[in-house]
Write a protein that holds these residues in place. Structure first.
Motif, PDB file in Angstrom:
ATOM      1  N   ILE A   1       0.873  -1.175   0.000  1.00 21.61           N
ATOM      2  CA  ILE A   1       0.000   0.000   0.000  1.00 21.61           C
ATOM      3  C   ILE A   1       0.907   1.221   0.000  1.00 21.61           C
ATOM      4  CG2 ILE A   1      -1.717   1.309   1.317  1.00 21.61           C
ATOM      5  CD1 ILE A   1      -2.622  -1.436   2.464  1.00 21.61           C
ATOM      6  N   GLY A   2       0.663   2.136  -0.922  1.00 23.16           N
ATOM      7  CA  GLY A   2       1.507   3.321  -1.047  1.00 23.16           C
ATOM      8  C   GLY A   2       0.941   4.499  -0.279  1.00 23.16           C
ATOM      9  N   TYR A   3       1.805   5.125   0.529  1.00 19.82           N
ATOM     10  CA  TYR A   3       1.422   6.311   1.296  1.00 19.82           C
ATOM     11  C   TYR A   3       2.160   7.519   0.760  1.00 19.82           C
ATOM     12  CZ  TYR A   3      -0.938   4.096   5.277  1.00 19.82           C
ATOM     13  OH  TYR A   3      -1.826   3.430   6.087  1.00 19.82           O
ATOM     14  N   ALA A   4       1.437   8.588   0.499  1.00 16.61           N
ATOM     15  CA  ALA A   4       2.071   9.878   0.224  1.00 16.61           C
ATOM     16  C   ALA A   4       2.357  10.521   1.571  1.00 16.61           C
ATOM     17  CB  ALA A   4       1.131  10.759  -0.593  1.00 16.61           C
ATOM     18  N   VAL A   5       3.614  10.904   1.798  1.00 13.59           N
ATOM     19  CA  VAL A   5       3.974  11.520   3.083  1.00 13.59           C
ATOM     20  C   VAL A   5       4.788  12.785   2.835  1.00 13.59           C
ATOM     21  CG1 VAL A   5       3.934   9.314   4.319  1.00 13.59           C
ATOM     22  CG2 VAL A   5       6.097  10.125   3.402  1.00 13.59           C
TER      23      VAL A   5
ATOM     24  N   GLY B   1       4.558  -7.794   9.712  1.00 10.97           N
ATOM     25  CA  GLY B   1       4.007  -9.103   9.380  1.00 10.97           C
ATOM     26  C   GLY B   1       3.842  -9.207   7.877  1.00 10.97           C
ATOM     27  N   ALA B   2       2.648  -9.579   7.426  1.00 12.43           N
ATOM     28  CA  ALA B   2       2.402  -9.755   6.000  1.00 12.43           C
ATOM     29  C   ALA B   2       2.095  -8.431   5.299  1.00 12.43           C
ATOM     30  CB  ALA B   2       1.243 -10.722   5.801  1.00 12.43           C
ATOM     31  N   TYR B   3       1.972  -7.345   6.075  1.00 11.33           N
ATOM     32  CA  TYR B   3       1.574  -6.066   5.486  1.00 11.33           C
ATOM     33  C   TYR B   3       2.795  -5.245   5.121  1.00 11.33           C
ATOM     34  CZ  TYR B   3      -3.054  -7.297   6.917  1.00 11.33           C
ATOM     35  OH  TYR B   3      -4.247  -7.952   7.055  1.00 11.33           O
ATOM     36  N   ARG B   4       2.757  -4.743   3.893  1.00 10.55           N
ATOM     37  CA  ARG B   4       3.899  -3.990   3.385  1.00 10.55           C
ATOM     38  C   ARG B   4       3.424  -2.616   2.923  1.00 10.55           C
ATOM     39  NH1 ARG B   4       7.163  -4.971  -1.629  1.00 10.55           N
ATOM     40  NH2 ARG B   4       9.276  -4.446  -0.992  1.00 10.55           N
ATOM     41  N   ILE B   5       4.133  -1.593   3.333  1.00 15.07           N
ATOM     42  CA  ILE B   5       3.776  -0.239   2.886  1.00 15.07           C
ATOM     43  C   ILE B   5       4.973   0.390   2.181  1.00 15.07           C
ATOM     44  CG2 ILE B   5       2.010   0.145   4.650  1.00 15.07           C
ATOM     45  CD1 ILE B   5       4.065   1.820   6.210  1.00 15.07           C
ATOM     46  N   GLU B   6       4.657   1.341   1.333  1.00 14.94           N
ATOM     47  CA  GLU B   6       5.676   2.104   0.614  1.00 14.94           C
ATOM     48  C   GLU B   6       5.441   3.570   0.967  1.00 14.94           C
ATOM     49  OE1 GLU B   6       4.702   2.850  -3.505  1.00 14.94           O
ATOM     50  OE2 GLU B   6       6.796   2.672  -4.097  1.00 14.94           O
ATOM     51  N   LEU B   7       6.401   4.172   1.633  1.00 11.09           N
ATOM     52  CA  LEU B   7       6.296   5.596   1.939  1.00 11.09           C
ATOM     53  C   LEU B   7       6.899   6.369   0.777  1.00 11.09           C
ATOM     54  CD1 LEU B   7       7.433   5.536   5.682  1.00 11.09           C
ATOM     55  CD2 LEU B   7       5.122   5.300   4.741  1.00 11.09           C
ATOM     56  N   VAL B   8       6.168   7.357   0.298  1.00 10.85           N
ATOM     57  CA  VAL B   8       6.608   8.136  -0.865  1.00 10.85           C
ATOM     58  C   VAL B   8       6.581   9.613  -0.501  1.00 10.85           C
ATOM     59  CG1 VAL B   8       6.179   8.648  -3.301  1.00 10.85           C
ATOM     60  CG2 VAL B   8       5.534   6.405  -2.383  1.00 10.85           C
TER      61      VAL B   8
END
Ligand code: NI
Length: 131
Positions: A6-10, A47-54
């Motif tokens: 899941i991609g997050y705009a930060v 865990g199994a959840y992966r995020i992408e900070l952008v």
């Protein structure tokens, strides 16, 4: 299709890393500079959840997350799905009324594997990554 991240705009990537660490996420990568897209990227997992900070790399130039940061602020803005053949998957999704937002290009953060962005009325923005 398997979800890759899941991609997050930060707005501030180092602050965001700290906040997500407080939520139990661990960094998988250093902060990667993607000069082609004018963004910094950091992958984290819990865990199994992966995020992408952008975050924006050079604020004097346009970046793909400007509108999200301007309208809402820090927020999740895309879900990335894995596929085997990105061109074939785009054809399949276009038959299901998805529109291509950005065509397949190699991504530094994915070891030069191809990524593309698409959108449909009822899904928001999705990303495809070839694995
Ligand atoms: Ni992504």
């Amino acid at each position: 299709m398997k979800i890759n991240h899941i991609g997050y705009a930060v707005s501030k990537i180092n602050k965001a890393i700290e906040r997500f660490q407080a939520l139990g996420f661990k960094t998988e990568t250093e902060v990667i500079e993607d000069k082609d897209r004018n963004v910094n990227i950091c992958f984290m997992s819990n865990g199994a959840y992966r995020i992408e900070l952008v975050s924006v790399l050079d604020t004097d130039k346009k970046s793909p997350i400007d509108s999200y940061l301007r309208s809402v602020g820090d927020m999740p803005y895309h879900i990335c799905y894995e596929c085997k053949d990105i061109y074939m998957e785009i054809d399949n999704l276009m038959e299901q009324k998805f529109k291509v937002v950005s065509k397949p290009t190699e991504a530094v953060a994915f070891d030069k594997r191809k990524v593309a962005f698409l959108m449909a009325n009822n899904t928001g923005l999705i990303e495809l990554v070839e694995v």
